[in-house]
Design a protein around this motif. Structure first.
Motif, PDB file in Angstrom:
ATOM      1  N   ALA A 195      -4.737   1.916   4.383  1.00  8.72           N
ATOM      2  CA  ALA A 195      -5.779   2.289   3.426  1.00  8.72           C
ATOM      3  C   ALA A 195      -6.733   3.307   4.052  1.00  8.72           C
ATOM      4  CB  ALA A 195      -6.543   1.051   2.978  1.00  8.72           C
ATOM      5  N   PHE A 249       1.073   3.776  -2.826  1.00  7.70           N
ATOM      6  CA  PHE A 249       0.021   4.745  -3.105  1.00  7.70           C
ATOM      7  C   PHE A 249       0.306   6.099  -2.460  1.00  7.70           C
ATOM      8  CE2 PHE A 249      -2.706   0.770  -3.132  1.00  7.70           C
ATOM      9  CZ  PHE A 249      -2.670   0.677  -4.509  1.00  7.70           C
ATOM     10  N   ARG A 268      -8.284   1.974  -6.452  1.00  9.43           N
ATOM     11  CA  ARG A 268      -7.152   2.824  -6.823  1.00  9.43           C
ATOM     12  C   ARG A 268      -6.526   2.434  -8.161  1.00  9.43           C
ATOM     13  NH1 ARG A 268      -9.161   5.549  -4.046  1.00  9.43           N
ATOM     14  NH2 ARG A 268      -8.575   6.651  -2.148  1.00  9.43           N
ATOM     15  N   ASN A 269      -6.980   1.342  -8.761  1.00  4.97           N
ATOM     16  CA  ASN A 269      -6.354   0.871  -9.995  1.00  4.97           C
ATOM     17  C   ASN A 269      -7.384   0.527 -11.072  1.00  4.97           C
ATOM     18  OD1 ASN A 269      -3.233   0.379  -9.422  1.00  4.97           O
ATOM     19  ND2 ASN A 269      -4.371  -0.176  -7.582  1.00  4.97           N
ATOM     20  N   ASN A 325      -8.525  -4.973   1.677  1.00  9.10           N
ATOM     21  CA  ASN A 325      -7.327  -4.597   0.936  1.00  9.10           C
ATOM     22  C   ASN A 325      -7.543  -4.684  -0.566  1.00  9.10           C
ATOM     23  OD1 ASN A 325      -5.064  -3.800   2.620  1.00  9.10           O
ATOM     24  ND2 ASN A 325      -5.257  -5.808   3.542  1.00  9.10           N
ATOM     25  N   ASN A 328      -1.754  -3.040   6.287  1.00  6.97           N
ATOM     26  CA  ASN A 328      -2.178  -2.541   4.983  1.00  6.97           C
ATOM     27  C   ASN A 328      -3.595  -1.977   5.036  1.00  6.97           C
ATOM     28  OD1 ASN A 328       0.198  -3.088   3.665  1.00  6.97           O
ATOM     29  ND2 ASN A 328      -0.503  -4.973   2.711  1.00  6.97           N
ATOM     30  N   GLU A 333      -0.830 -10.415  -6.929  1.00  7.40           N
ATOM     31  CA  GLU A 333      -0.566  -9.212  -6.137  1.00  7.40           C
ATOM     32  C   GLU A 333      -0.700  -9.471  -4.641  1.00  7.40           C
ATOM     33  OE1 GLU A 333       0.322  -5.152  -5.514  1.00  7.40           O
ATOM     34  OE2 GLU A 333       0.398  -6.307  -7.397  1.00  7.40           O
ATOM     35  N   MET A 348       0.810  -1.208   0.000  1.00 11.13           N
ATOM     36  CA  MET A 348       0.000   0.000   0.000  1.00 11.13           C
ATOM     37  C   MET A 348       0.856   1.277   0.000  1.00 11.13           C
ATOM     38  SD  MET A 348      -3.126  -0.645  -0.162  1.00 11.13           S
ATOM     39  CE  MET A 348      -4.167  -2.053  -0.044  1.00 11.13           C
ATOM     40  N   TYR A 377      -9.776  -1.865  -1.794  1.00  6.77           N
ATOM     41  CA  TYR A 377      -9.033  -0.608  -1.863  1.00  6.77           C
ATOM     42  C   TYR A 377      -8.113  -0.602  -3.087  1.00  6.77           C
ATOM     43  CZ  TYR A 377      -6.073   3.292  -0.491  1.00  6.77           C
ATOM     44  OH  TYR A 377      -5.386   4.480  -0.475  1.00  6.77           O
ATOM     45  N   TYR A 378      -7.469  -1.735  -3.339  1.00  9.02           N
ATOM     46  CA  TYR A 378      -6.578  -1.837  -4.497  1.00  9.02           C
ATOM     47  C   TYR A 378      -7.355  -1.639  -5.795  1.00  9.02           C
ATOM     48  CZ  TYR A 378      -3.086  -3.718  -7.706  1.00  9.02           C
ATOM     49  OH  TYR A 378      -2.198  -3.866  -8.738  1.00  9.02           O
TER      50      TYR A 378
END
Length: 301
Positions: free
Chosen positions: A140, A4, A200-201, A193, A136, A214, A1, A196-197
């Protein structure tokens, strides 16, 4: 994380040890420091989230070595300072300050927000270790708060206290679980997690194979926890998030042909079908209708 944590959200270090806000402040520090840190106290609570560095923290004369993932709670009036053993190594952490008045206001909603403070007062324990996965999730939530502070979004004044409360409650739950060990909540942490990933992607690769690699878990396990928590598949969740992102972009005058490519759709036909399924009409028609409604609202106000 930590990848980011972009430079635009970093704070230039200051030796100031008083709050400018009457409620809360949060900072993200990352750099090499050549100064000496002196003992000091606060009249507010400090939560310190350690990320990186060769650092210990001294509290009331006792030195605690720090490792990645540690949460440090500094109570009001407690003498403390950071001890930097190697100033050539980067020193990275989040620092969250919250006033006594604001904290008391939060406690009026529920005493659950104060478990970590009460535990520290009763036991004299101020350091709470976390494994990488648990930390993590904390990162976040910390970064969501920092991002909300720095971004000029509609409803910011309503969202900020929610972010603060969510972060505090999550920390209290973690500490409660550590003090009262029960069934591990690994699946829930992993689920949060991954969510959140994904958020953001949205413009990047989000295949099940990629997520499994990942997060070092099997595709089957990711599929299981998503179905359990959302009732839909990972692919359906990603599509819904991408469609929503496209909708926001188009309403803010991004061209349709740019929006769907920006958020991970490989071709217009798949985007068109997904958008129509989600909102009940084609993208162009939806955007035109929404803009007409927004203009009506502006005229009324």
């Amino acid at each position: 994380m930590q990848r980011f944590m972009t430079k635009k959200f970093q704070t230039k270090f200051s030796t100031r040890q008083h709050m400018l806000s009457k409620d809360f402040e949060i900072y993200y520090y990352n750099g090499h420091y050549k100064y000496s840190l002196e003992n000091h106290t606060h009249n507010y609570y400090e939560l310190y989230f350690f990320l990186e560095g060769d650092v210990s923290i001294e509290i009331d004369g006792k030195i605690y070595p720090l490792r990645h993932g540690d949460i440090v709670l500094i109570l009001p009036g407690k003498m403390h300072h950071a001890v930097i053993h190697n100033k050539d190594k980067p020193y990275c952490r989040f620092v969250f300050w919250i006033s006594l008045e604001y904290y008391s206001h939060i406690l009026e909603y529920s005493q659950s927000y104060g478990y970590i403070m009460q535990y520290a007062i009763e036991t004299g324990n101020y350091i709470f270790h976390n494994d990488r996965l648990a930390f993590n999730t904390i990162q976040a939530k910390v970064f969501q708060l920092i991002e909300e502070i720095h971004m000029d979004r509609f409803g910011k004044e309503a969202r900020l206290p929610l972010c603060v409360n969510e972060l505090l409650l999550h920390i209290n739950r973690i500490v409660y679980s550590q003090v009262n060990p029960g069934k591990p909540e690994y699946g829930q942490d992993l689920y949060e997690n991954i969510m959140y990933y994904i958020d953001r992607n949205l413009e990047g690769e989000l295949t099940l194979d990629h997520l499994a690699k990942e997060f070092f878990v099997s595709k089957h396990y990711i599929t299981h926890i998503f179905k359990k928590n959302t009732g839909i598949s990972v692919h359906q969740y990603i599509t819904k998030k991408r469609i929503a992102a496209c909708r926001e972009a188009m309403l803010h005058h991004c061209k349709i042909t740019e929006a769907y490519l920006l958020y991970g759709f490989n071709d217009y036909s798949s985007f068109y079908r997904a958008f129509k399924k989600e909102y009940g009409m084609p993208p162009k028609e939806y955007v035109e209708l929404e803009r007409v409604e927004m203009e009506k609202l502006r005229q009324l106000t």
